[in-house]
Design an enzyme around this catalytic site. Structure first.
Site, short mmCIF file in Angstrom:
data_model
loop_
_atom_site.label_atom_id
_atom_site.label_comp_id
_atom_site.label_asym_id
_atom_site.label_seq_id
_atom_site.Cartn_x
_atom_site.Cartn_y
_atom_site.Cartn_z
N GLY A 1 9.71 3.65 4.61
CA GLY A 1 9.68 3.40 3.18
C GLY A 1 8.97 2.10 2.84
O GLY A 1 8.20 1.56 3.64
N ALA A 2 9.20 1.59 1.61
CA ALA A 2 8.47 0.44 1.08
C ALA A 2 6.97 0.69 1.26
O ALA A 2 6.23 -0.14 1.78
CB ALA A 2 8.90 -0.85 1.76
N LEU A 3 6.54 1.85 0.79
CA LEU A 3 5.20 2.33 1.10
C LEU A 3 4.12 1.55 0.36
O LEU A 3 4.28 1.16 -0.79
CB LEU A 3 5.09 3.81 0.74
CG LEU A 3 6.11 4.75 1.41
CD1 LEU A 3 5.78 6.20 1.07
CD2 LEU A 3 6.15 4.55 2.92
N GLY B 1 -1.54 1.63 2.97
CA GLY B 1 -1.69 1.97 4.38
C GLY B 1 -0.90 3.22 4.73
O GLY B 1 -1.41 4.13 5.39
N HIS B 2 0.36 3.27 4.29
CA HIS B 2 1.17 4.47 4.52
C HIS B 2 0.55 5.68 3.84
O HIS B 2 0.47 6.78 4.41
CB HIS B 2 2.59 4.27 3.98
CG HIS B 2 3.37 3.20 4.64
ND1 HIS B 2 3.68 2.02 4.01
CD2 HIS B 2 3.94 3.13 5.87
CE1 HIS B 2 4.40 1.26 4.82
NE2 HIS B 2 4.57 1.91 5.95
#
Length: 285
Positions: free
Chosen positions: A31-33, A36-37
């Protein structure tokens, strides 16, 4: 986009797609995307018929003194971002779904996990290997996508898949950077304005390492001295606060090398304020 919360839902979603002859891409995240994700998800959506992301802050890869409780959790924004790039489903389990009462089995990580992060965070890769192998079983995808920003993690997962004959293709994706070169990381949000500027020392050190090799330097120790000097240049007002490592090693084994003859990788781990950052760059002589 489907939200999956149980292992049964996750398995059935992927297995039904595979039975229908579809390829399924898996994008594991905590999470905490950031972009990059989302670039991993975009790559999977482009290459596979279905894409499943996971959001799970894995407690077993954090040591007791690390930032598990402070790790950012932005579920609503994460789901919206994944939906916007075409992800088919997201597995969002609670901790007791992944680690039920009485859970005691772990995966011993491969040899490539011993140095670098493995030396500074001794339990980290055991936690990574365990959760990733569990996700590969819960979500038996055809492909899994990981960023090269966590280069050693990518090496660990590739070795684990090879050693344990896991039937999944591991796809490494390039590091996504801010316009000024800072590697995107969920931990960047911990940096204040001054620290954000000083964090650029990591990417600068890697650029200097690559430049030295391209200019003919083949002694890894000499390149490492250049990296350390770049990281610390200007003293505490301009450089990083501390360095865990700044090294050039074999790109496959992550073992030390005497001469830079084949592809190598320069890796850095340093603290800016209380935030620990990592970065890397592949170097071809």
């Amino acid at each position: 986009m489907q939200i999956l919360s149980t292992t049964e839902q996750a398995y059935q979603f992927v297995w039904q797609s595979r039975r229908n002859g579809q390829t399924v891409g898996l994008v594991p995240t905590m999470g905490a995307l950031h972009e990059g994700h989302l670039s991993l998800a975009k790559t999977s959506v482009g290459q596979c018929d279905q894409t499943v992301a996971t959001i799970f802050v894995n407690p077993t890869q954090f040591a007791p003194h690390e930032d598990l409780d402070q790790y950012p959790r932005t579920l609503d924004a994460d789901l919206e971002g994944l939906r916007s790039v075409g992800v088919s489903a997201v597995f969002v389990p609670q901790s007791d779904v992944i680690y039920p009462p009485g859970f005691s089995t772990t995966v011993q990580p491969p040899d490539v996990a011993r140095s670098l992060e493995g030396a500074f965070r001794p339990t980290h890769f055991q936690g990574v290997a365990t959760i990733v192998l569990k996700l590969f079983h819960i979500l038996p995808a055809s492909h899994a996508f990981f960023g090269q920003k966590d280069y050693q993690q990518l090496c660990v997962i590739r070795a684990m898949v090879r050693d344990l004959n896991v039937p999944i293709e591991i796809v490494g994706c390039p590091t996504v950077r801010e316009s000024d070169g800072l590697a995107m990381s969920s931990r960047n949000r911990y940096l204040d304005t001054d620290q954000r500027t000083r964090a650029l020392r990591l990417s600068a050190a890697l650029k200097e390492a690559e430049k030295a090799v391209l200019d003919g330097q083949r002694d890894p120790e000499a390149v490492e001295r250049i990296m350390h000097a770049t990281l610390l240049a200007g003293g505490p007002d301009d450089g990083v606060d501390s360095i865990d490592y700044a090294t050039v090693v074999d790109a496959v084994t992550l073992q030390p090398i005497r001469q830079i003859q084949d592809q190598a990788v320069a890796l850095v781990a340093a603290k800016v304020g209380s935030t620990r950052l990592i970065d890397n760059r592949l170097i071809d002589p």
